[in-house]
Design a protein around this motif. Structure first.
Motif, PDB file in Angstrom:
ATOM      1  N   GLU A  19      10.187  -9.016  10.518  1.00  0.00           N
ATOM      2  CA  GLU A  19       9.272  -8.408   9.541  1.00  0.00           C
ATOM      3  C   GLU A  19       9.402  -6.904   9.553  1.00  0.00           C
ATOM      4  O   GLU A  19       9.439  -6.255   8.515  1.00  0.00           O
ATOM      5  CB  GLU A  19       7.820  -8.774   9.891  1.00  0.00           C
ATOM      6  CG  GLU A  19       7.310  -9.959   9.133  1.00  0.00           C
ATOM      7  CD  GLU A  19       5.841 -10.200   9.398  1.00  0.00           C
ATOM      8  OE1 GLU A  19       5.403 -11.320   9.144  1.00  0.00           O
ATOM      9  OE2 GLU A  19       5.157  -9.266   9.854  1.00  0.00           O
ATOM     10  N   ASN A  45      10.375  -4.203   6.620  1.00  0.00           N
ATOM     11  CA  ASN A  45       9.557  -3.033   6.317  1.00  0.00           C
ATOM     12  C   ASN A  45      10.375  -1.771   6.435  1.00  0.00           C
ATOM     13  O   ASN A  45      10.317  -0.879   5.607  1.00  0.00           O
ATOM     14  CB  ASN A  45       8.374  -2.941   7.292  1.00  0.00           C
ATOM     15  CG  ASN A  45       7.374  -4.026   7.039  1.00  0.00           C
ATOM     16  OD1 ASN A  45       7.235  -4.484   5.918  1.00  0.00           O
ATOM     17  ND2 ASN A  45       6.670  -4.437   8.070  1.00  0.00           N
ATOM     18  N   TYR A  51      -1.905   4.278  -8.351  1.00  0.00           N
ATOM     19  CA  TYR A  51      -1.104   3.607  -9.360  1.00  0.00           C
ATOM     20  C   TYR A  51      -1.776   2.303  -9.752  1.00  0.00           C
ATOM     21  O   TYR A  51      -2.324   1.609  -8.915  1.00  0.00           O
ATOM     22  CB  TYR A  51       0.265   3.259  -8.777  1.00  0.00           C
ATOM     23  CG  TYR A  51       1.323   4.312  -8.981  1.00  0.00           C
ATOM     24  CD1 TYR A  51       1.185   5.592  -8.469  1.00  0.00           C
ATOM     25  CD2 TYR A  51       2.477   4.024  -9.682  1.00  0.00           C
ATOM     26  CE1 TYR A  51       2.160   6.539  -8.651  1.00  0.00           C
ATOM     27  CE2 TYR A  51       3.469   4.957  -9.872  1.00  0.00           C
ATOM     28  CZ  TYR A  51       3.299   6.223  -9.346  1.00  0.00           C
ATOM     29  OH  TYR A  51       4.276   7.160  -9.530  1.00  0.00           O
ATOM     30  N   GLU A 111      -1.727  -1.561 -10.654  1.00  0.00           N
ATOM     31  CA  GLU A 111      -0.880  -2.591 -10.054  1.00  0.00           C
ATOM     32  C   GLU A 111      -0.080  -3.292 -11.130  1.00  0.00           C
ATOM     33  O   GLU A 111      -0.605  -4.118 -11.856  1.00  0.00           O
ATOM     34  CB  GLU A 111      -1.745  -3.605  -9.310  1.00  0.00           C
ATOM     35  CG  GLU A 111      -2.291  -3.060  -8.012  1.00  0.00           C
ATOM     36  CD  GLU A 111      -3.225  -4.045  -7.355  1.00  0.00           C
ATOM     37  OE1 GLU A 111      -3.500  -5.094  -7.963  1.00  0.00           O
ATOM     38  OE2 GLU A 111      -3.678  -3.760  -6.251  1.00  0.00           O
ATOM     39  N   GLN A 169       1.413  -8.563  -6.499  1.00  0.00           N
ATOM     40  CA  GLN A 169       0.999  -8.145  -5.167  1.00  0.00           C
ATOM     41  C   GLN A 169       1.053  -9.299  -4.193  1.00  0.00           C
ATOM     42  O   GLN A 169       0.233  -9.415  -3.299  1.00  0.00           O
ATOM     43  CB  GLN A 169      -0.447  -7.612  -5.219  1.00  0.00           C
ATOM     44  CG  GLN A 169      -0.596  -6.418  -6.119  1.00  0.00           C
ATOM     45  CD  GLN A 169       0.012  -5.176  -5.498  1.00  0.00           C
ATOM     46  OE1 GLN A 169      -0.316  -4.830  -4.385  1.00  0.00           O
ATOM     47  NE2 GLN A 169       0.909  -4.544  -6.218  1.00  0.00           N
ATOM     48  N   THR A 170       2.028 -10.162  -4.333  1.00  0.00           N
ATOM     49  CA  THR A 170       2.070 -11.338  -3.460  1.00  0.00           C
ATOM     50  C   THR A 170       3.314 -11.273  -2.586  1.00  0.00           C
ATOM     51  O   THR A 170       4.083 -10.334  -2.635  1.00  0.00           O
ATOM     52  CB  THR A 170       2.119 -12.618  -4.292  1.00  0.00           C
ATOM     53  OG1 THR A 170       3.128 -12.442  -5.296  1.00  0.00           O
ATOM     54  CG2 THR A 170       0.794 -12.860  -4.965  1.00  0.00           C
ATOM     55  N   ALA A 171       3.482 -12.305  -1.806  1.00  0.00           N
ATOM     56  CA  ALA A 171       4.616 -12.334  -0.897  1.00  0.00           C
ATOM     57  C   ALA A 171       5.556 -13.468  -1.258  1.00  0.00           C
ATOM     58  O   ALA A 171       5.142 -14.505  -1.756  1.00  0.00           O
ATOM     59  CB  ALA A 171       4.122 -12.502   0.527  1.00  0.00           C
ATOM     60  N   GLN A 198       7.179 -13.962   5.365  1.00  0.00           N
ATOM     61  CA  GLN A 198       6.456 -13.609   4.151  1.00  0.00           C
ATOM     62  C   GLN A 198       6.790 -12.158   3.829  1.00  0.00           C
ATOM     63  O   GLN A 198       6.313 -11.250   4.487  1.00  0.00           O
ATOM     64  CB  GLN A 198       4.950 -13.715   4.405  1.00  0.00           C
ATOM     65  CG  GLN A 198       4.482 -15.095   4.797  1.00  0.00           C
ATOM     66  CD  GLN A 198       4.222 -15.907   3.548  1.00  0.00           C
ATOM     67  OE1 GLN A 198       5.136 -16.205   2.792  1.00  0.00           O
ATOM     68  NE2 GLN A 198       2.976 -16.254   3.350  1.00  0.00           N
ATOM     69  N   PRO A 206       6.597  -9.039   1.218  1.00  0.00           N
ATOM     70  CA  PRO A 206       5.920  -8.607  -0.001  1.00  0.00           C
ATOM     71  C   PRO A 206       6.909  -8.395  -1.136  1.00  0.00           C
ATOM     72  O   PRO A 206       7.971  -7.787  -0.944  1.00  0.00           O
ATOM     73  CB  PRO A 206       5.274  -7.281   0.403  1.00  0.00           C
ATOM     74  CG  PRO A 206       5.179  -7.335   1.882  1.00  0.00           C
ATOM     75  CD  PRO A 206       6.333  -8.150   2.344  1.00  0.00           C
ATOM     76  N   VAL A 245       6.679  -6.448  -3.609  1.00  0.00           N
ATOM     77  CA  VAL A 245       6.863  -5.034  -3.941  1.00  0.00           C
ATOM     78  C   VAL A 245       7.959  -4.404  -3.103  1.00  0.00           C
ATOM     79  O   VAL A 245       8.716  -3.559  -3.579  1.00  0.00           O
ATOM     80  CB  VAL A 245       5.555  -4.225  -3.779  1.00  0.00           C
ATOM     81  CG1 VAL A 245       4.591  -4.566  -4.872  1.00  0.00           C
ATOM     82  CG2 VAL A 245       4.925  -4.435  -2.429  1.00  0.00           C
ATOM     83  N   ARG A 246       8.030  -4.798  -1.854  1.00  0.00           N
ATOM     84  CA  ARG A 246       9.062  -4.208  -1.014  1.00  0.00           C
ATOM     85  C   ARG A 246      10.444  -4.630  -1.451  1.00  0.00           C
ATOM     86  O   ARG A 246      11.382  -3.820  -1.463  1.00  0.00           O
ATOM     87  CB  ARG A 246       8.843  -4.587   0.449  1.00  0.00           C
ATOM     88  CG  ARG A 246       7.730  -3.772   1.025  1.00  0.00           C
ATOM     89  CD  ARG A 246       7.433  -4.068   2.457  1.00  0.00           C
ATOM     90  NE  ARG A 246       6.104  -3.547   2.740  1.00  0.00           N
ATOM     91  CZ  ARG A 246       5.873  -2.366   3.298  1.00  0.00           C
ATOM     92  NH1 ARG A 246       6.868  -1.620   3.686  1.00  0.00           N
ATOM     93  NH2 ARG A 246       4.641  -1.952   3.480  1.00  0.00           N
ATOM     94  N   VAL A 255       7.566   4.942  -4.477  1.00  0.00           N
ATOM     95  CA  VAL A 255       6.510   5.007  -3.464  1.00  0.00           C
ATOM     96  C   VAL A 255       5.158   4.698  -4.085  1.00  0.00           C
ATOM     97  O   VAL A 255       4.343   3.966  -3.520  1.00  0.00           O
ATOM     98  CB  VAL A 255       6.494   6.392  -2.784  1.00  0.00           C
ATOM     99  CG1 VAL A 255       5.170   6.655  -2.102  1.00  0.00           C
ATOM    100  CG2 VAL A 255       7.611   6.501  -1.778  1.00  0.00           C
ATOM    101  N   LEU A 279       4.919   1.080  -4.672  1.00  0.00           N
ATOM    102  CA  LEU A 279       4.875   0.307  -3.431  1.00  0.00           C
ATOM    103  C   LEU A 279       3.502   0.360  -2.772  1.00  0.00           C
ATOM    104  O   LEU A 279       2.940  -0.655  -2.389  1.00  0.00           O
ATOM    105  CB  LEU A 279       5.941   0.863  -2.481  1.00  0.00           C
ATOM    106  CG  LEU A 279       6.056   0.260  -1.083  1.00  0.00           C
ATOM    107  CD1 LEU A 279       6.346  -1.210  -1.177  1.00  0.00           C
ATOM    108  CD2 LEU A 279       7.158   0.950  -0.311  1.00  0.00           C
ATOM    109  N   TYR A 280       2.944   1.564  -2.649  1.00  0.00           N
ATOM    110  CA  TYR A 280       1.706   1.701  -1.890  1.00  0.00           C
ATOM    111  C   TYR A 280       0.466   1.797  -2.745  1.00  0.00           C
ATOM    112  O   TYR A 280      -0.633   1.573  -2.272  1.00  0.00           O
ATOM    113  CB  TYR A 280       1.762   2.942  -0.992  1.00  0.00           C
ATOM    114  CG  TYR A 280       2.826   2.864   0.049  1.00  0.00           C
ATOM    115  CD1 TYR A 280       3.874   3.761   0.063  1.00  0.00           C
ATOM    116  CD2 TYR A 280       2.793   1.874   1.015  1.00  0.00           C
ATOM    117  CE1 TYR A 280       4.857   3.691   1.014  1.00  0.00           C
ATOM    118  CE2 TYR A 280       3.777   1.801   1.967  1.00  0.00           C
ATOM    119  CZ  TYR A 280       4.803   2.709   1.966  1.00  0.00           C
ATOM    120  OH  TYR A 280       5.784   2.636   2.896  1.00  0.00           O
ATOM    121  N   GLY A 281       0.639   2.157  -3.978  1.00  0.00           N
ATOM    122  CA  GLY A 281      -0.518   2.232  -4.857  1.00  0.00           C
ATOM    123  C   GLY A 281      -1.269   3.538  -4.766  1.00  0.00           C
ATOM    124  O   GLY A 281      -2.005   3.875  -5.686  1.00  0.00           O
TER     125      GLY A 281
END
Lengths: 340, 300, 373
Positions: B6, B10, B129, B131, B135-137, B144, B146, B148-149, B215, B218-220
């Protein structure tokens, strides 16, 4: 053979300027008493004084020795925290911690500068930024359990001289500016000393300096140590003034501010960097309404300065030697002195 | 094991962002031998511009999401590229022949100016930002991850691939590489160095701006000081890979992201940034040329 | 700009001469107008200004106008200590503020040294009132109470594997320690007790680490910006374990940062939020606020600052003086059951507010904070 004292630096003009400035400053605590908000402005002058000390100490490293250093807040922090820890944990009066803070900061500087002092210009700059940040993070993480973490250390005593507590802005004013005056005097002597001149030589042309026998690496380290020692003492004074210190006071922004003071005022010039300190604190106070964006002006100033007046507001005047300054060779008839 | 994997994913996501930003540093350095201190703030600009454009795009409700995102990327890259060119003209060209310190100070001044201009423009309002990405995995090999990543990594890698192709296989790319090796020789070969400089200040900032947008997605949430922290890390990545070396910057970014993520998980989270800076200092002391580059620091 | 105002007011002051009676009573406020908690600070300011205006419309205090002097503490201790020093040099008789225990702590010594009364509104760390500072009070509750309620919530959920996350700040770590202590005394040892770094963006490392120990419930004692990011990233990872938070997470921006789906089901502790204040005076006040500012007050800490103002005003009226010693005596001994907007207010000798204030809230699907029974 010893060289005569450097005739340059417009020394007479400078002395007059210092006298005038000193007179104005000395009158400040009295004048401030006439105004309702006088206390506040005295406090601002005290801040200028502390920053002047920091700018002067960075000047040794950046201005005199020409080393790009943007982690000066770390030395400031080391001094402040040393004073705070000694005071709150061991009840050492703040002013007595001054020599200890100087020593600790200097040793710290030697330790961290040693591996990197050979790096060129902008690389050294980046490394010093990194070191400054590592120090700050270490403080936040309560390294050795001493630093109080993100909350810092509170309840630091006021400085006291001979039993008399120095708490009000008027009293702090004399302490801080007295120290500034002492520093100015000492640093002027440094500039004229052999060490001081060697530093300048080092800044101008490193290879030639090394070739002339100046031990560049060692002198660079000494410059760091000296600048750090002074910043450390400034830190102790700050701890006694603010009574609370926290890692946020010593972040990159502070280092950049002090760096800007030196550059904008005139790197290498003692009156210049004091003026730089006054300028930046002045901008901060004057633009208080803008809150966040005060530094906007500073940013523009830096770009503009570099384009139009890179030597700063009050640049250093290098001593100029004339043939008449050299002693005549032995055995020759005394030379006629042209009018000075 | 799961934690390790994981953290690797990341790390790759963050690392690909570092890589995009690092490319900007490395390209400018390669050609001008100057560290563009304002680059981090161009990245931040990209993030904020992206936020505003995205919000108004969503408000107008006329563009559908997939196309909209592509448009967004293009617009942000374009606008930040323009800013990059202006920056070069105003802050760097006047001091190109002056001593090194002047350029450094000018760059710093530009950086301070940009950061504060943003603060003035966007004030104290929360910066977030909308969405738009799911926003799921996604379940990949039992992990799992994400969505977004994954999206960020894919986008970043795509951009890097395009850049790599551009630099290695086109004539203009060859011109850039030539200028980086020796500007005078390049000039003798008929390359317009000023044009190349301008081009570098178009591509580098464009990538940085895109990174800012990623960015945000990704992070909002974004902040004004992102520029300094991401900038320092990205610069570390560029040094790690070998400053001036374009594949080096990509490699350095990914590697730094991984080291940081694994360090955070296994050593300590609180020291995460210190680890990155430590890596920087270590490289400069031990191997300043980085992994793929040539010697740059002179010893005394 | 300030220089000009300063010079003009000086000139006017000199010219006005003996018209001393026109001097307003200055009450200070120190608040995070900028920085990470700007939304709290701005509301504090609004509450203060509204109350000062209302008071002046009714004739002011002791026949004089009341002037609210606000300084920005930026949400960090250093800016706060500078702001506190500025306030003391501007002649305030008492100060309201601030939000954030570490920030308040930085200002305590300064106000105490000058003998100025300070009423904090958003600083719940226990140790602030354990130092014996005679002029420090707070209208917000304190973390030992919060710890008790938190532990009760955790126990009620029946979870045996509990994770505690804090952010190393004075407030957050203090609260986490309280909860830890209470849980341990009841036989439940948390499986995770670590800090994250505030003001970062990427919390995937700590979330992955958390997931690796399989907790049944996670209690986060930090502030709302980090909580928002935690919730958002937790959802991105597809992880569904319930999160609970402390009172510093009570802020509407939480839902904006986390996104509605991520925030749904999240519970936190807090004194009642403004819309749940149920006395007639409180409702009238909320309406007045809405009328002046176009929206209802969203943060309870702003209203707590307002109550701080009202308490100071009452003390000044009752003692007919602005002397800090007399005000303190009144607040501790003479103020009983003051009808604050946030509930009945009385102070004990340490300066703490007496009474049980903490409730449990849950975020619903629409992003609203719903009071739980």
């Amino acid at each position: 053979m010893s060289l005569p004292a450097a005739p340059g630096q417009g020394s007479r003009h400078l002395a007059v300027a210092y006298a005038v400035a000193a007179a104005l400053l000395a009158s400040a605590p009295f004048v401030a008493g006439w105004f309702a908000e006088g206390r506040y402005w005295l406090d601002v002058l005290n801040n200028v004084g502390l920053y002047a000390l920091l700018a002067l100490s960075l000047n040794v490293i950046l201005g005199d020795a020409g080393l790009f250093h943007m982690g000066h807040a770390a030395f400031y922090a080391v001094g402040a925290y040393t004073a705070a820890i000694l005071n709150t944990q061991h009840q050492v009066p703040v002013l007595w911690t001054l020599p200890v803070c100087a020593a600790v900061a200097a040793l710290f500087a030697l330790a961290v500068a040693r591996p990197v002092v050979h790096l060129r210009g902008d690389y050294l700059l980046i490394v010093t930024i990194g070191m400054g940040e590592i120090v700050r993070i270490a403080l936040v993480n309560d390294v050795f359990g001493l630093t109080g973490g993100a909350n810092g250390i509170t309840g630091i005593d006021r400085p006291s001289i001979l039993g008399r507590r120095i708490a009000r802005p008027q009293e702090l004013f004399w302490l801080i500016w007295g120290f500034v005056a002492l520093t100015v005097f000492l640093f002027h002597r440094l500039a004229r000393s052999r060490f001081g001149r060697a530093l300048n030589y080092l800044r101008e042309d490193e290879v030639a300096a090394e070739g002339s026998g100046v031990p560049t690496a060692r002198y660079r380290l000494m410059a760091f140590a000296l600048g750090a020692a002074w910043a450390g003492m400034a830190g102790a004074l700050f701890a006694g003034k603010a009574r609370t210190i926290s890692p946020e006071s010593f972040n990159v922004g502070e280092s950049v501010k002090i760096f800007a003071m030196v550059i904008l005022g005139g790197a290498g010039s003692i009156p210049g960097v004091i003026a730089g300190a006054a300028l930046l604190v002045g901008i901060e106070e004057g633009f208080r309404g803008f809150a966040n964006a005060r530094m906007l002006v500073v940013g523009i100033a830096m770009v503009a300065m570099m384009a139009f007046r890179p030597q700063g507001l009050f640049p250093v005047h290098l001593p100029r030697f004339r043939p008449a300054d050299l002693p005549p060779p032995p055995g020759a008839p005394p030379r006629e002195e042209p009018g000075r | 094991m799961r934690l390790f994997l994981e953290q690797c994913t990341n790390g790759l996501a963050v690392g690909s962002i570092y890589a995009l930003i690092a490319l900007g540093y490395t390209m400018v350095y390669g050609v001008l031998k100057l560290i563009n201190f304002a680059h981090g703030d161009l990245f931040t600009f990209g993030a904020y511009l992206g936020m505003t454009l995205l919000a108004s795009m969503l408000a107008s409700e006329r563009v559908e999401v997939g196309l909209g995102l592509v448009l967004l990327v293009v617009m942000v890259m374009g606008l930040v590229a323009v800013l990059g060119v202006v920056l070069e003209r105003v802050a760097y060209r006047p001091v190109r022949s002056a001593p090194r310190l002047n350029a450094v100070v000018s760059a710093l001044g530009a950086s301070i100016f940009l950061q504060n201009a943003l603060m003035l423009a966007y004030g104290g309002s929360p910066q977030r930002y909308e969405e738009v990405l799911p926003q799921t995995a996604l379940s990949v090999f039992g992990l799992q991850i994400p969505v977004v990543r994954i999206a960020v990594v894919v986008a970043a890698v795509a951009m890097m691939a395009v850049l790599y192709f551009f630099v290695q296989r086109t004539r203009v790319g060859a011109a850039i590489r030539a200028t980086a090796i020796d500007p005078d020789a390049a000039r003798l070969m008929g390359i317009d160095v000023n044009r190349i400089v301008m081009l570098v200040f178009v591509v580098g900032p464009a990538l940085g701006g895109a990174a800012g947008l990623l960015v945000g997605l990704l992070y909002g949430s974004i902040s004004f000081t992102m520029g300094w922290s991401y900038g320092m890390k990205a610069f570390t990545a560029a040094i790690l890979g070998g400053i001036g070396n374009i594949p080096g910057a990509m490699l350095g970014g990914l590697l730094l992201g991984l080291v940081e993520a694994l360090g955070a998980a296994y050593l300590s989270m609180a020291w995460r940034d210190a680890i990155a800076y430590g890596v920087l200092i270590l490289i400069l002391i031990v191997r300043p040329s980085g992994l793929l580059g040539e010697r740059v620091a002179d010893k005394v | 700009m300030k220089n000009l105002v300063g010079v003009l007011s000086l000139a006017l002051g000199l010219a006005a001469g003996p018209a001393r009676a026109a001097d307003p009573i200055k009450i200070g406020m120190i608040a995070p107008l900028t920085g990470a908690w700007a939304s709290e600070g701005q509301e504090m300011k609004r509450n203060g200004e509204l109350l000062a205006a209302e008071l002046n419309a009714k004739g002011g205090l002791l026949g004089k106008n009341v002037e609210l002097v606000v300084e920005d503490d930026g949400g960090d201790p250093r800016t706060a200590s500078l702001a506190a020093q500025r306030l003391t040099s501007r002649g305030v008789v008492a100060v309201i503020g601030t939000y954030g225990s570490a920030v308040t702590e930085a200002t305590q010594t300064i106000f105490d040294e000058e003998g100025i009364l300070q009423i904090a509104n958003g600083s719940t760390a226990v140790r602030l009132t354990e130092k014996g500072l005679p002029y420090f009070f707070r209208t917000c509750p304190r973390d030992d109470e919060q710890g008790r309620v938190a532990a009760a919530v955790i126990q009620k959920s029946g979870a045996k594997r509990v994770a505690l996350v804090h952010d190393s700040s004075a407030y957050s770590k203090g609260l986490a320690d309280e909860i830890n202590g209470i849980l341990k005394s009841k036989g439940v040892t948390p499986v995770f007790f670590e800090a994250l770094t505030p003001k970062e963006q990427d919390y995937s490392a700590i979330l992955s680490k958390l997931r690796a120990v399989s907790p049944e419930i996670v209690f986060f004692t930090g502030y709302y910006p980090e909580a928002g990011l935690l919730l958002k990233q937790k959802r991105q990872m597809g992880w569904n374990v319930p999160f609970v938070g402390g009172d510093a997470i009570n802020n509407p921006d939480l839902v904006k940062l986390a996104g509605k789906e991520a925030a749904q089901g999240f519970r936190f502790l807090s004194p009642p939020v403004p819309k749940d204040l149920d006395t007639p005076e409180a409702r009238a006040y909320v309406a007045a606020y809405q009328k002046k500012y176009g929206e209802e007050p969203k943060s309870i800490y702003g209203v707590l600052a307002g109550d701080g103002f009202r308490v100071i005003a009452r003390a000044i009226e009752a003692t007919k003086s602005t002397d800090a010693k007399k005000l303190r005596e009144y607040l501790v001994g003479g103020l009983k059951d003051f009808p604050g907007y946030t509930g009945r207010i009385a102070f004990n000798a340490k300066g703490d507010r007496v009474g049980e204030l903490y409730r449990v809230y849950m975020v619903d699907a629409a992003g609203r904070f719903v009071l739980q029974p």
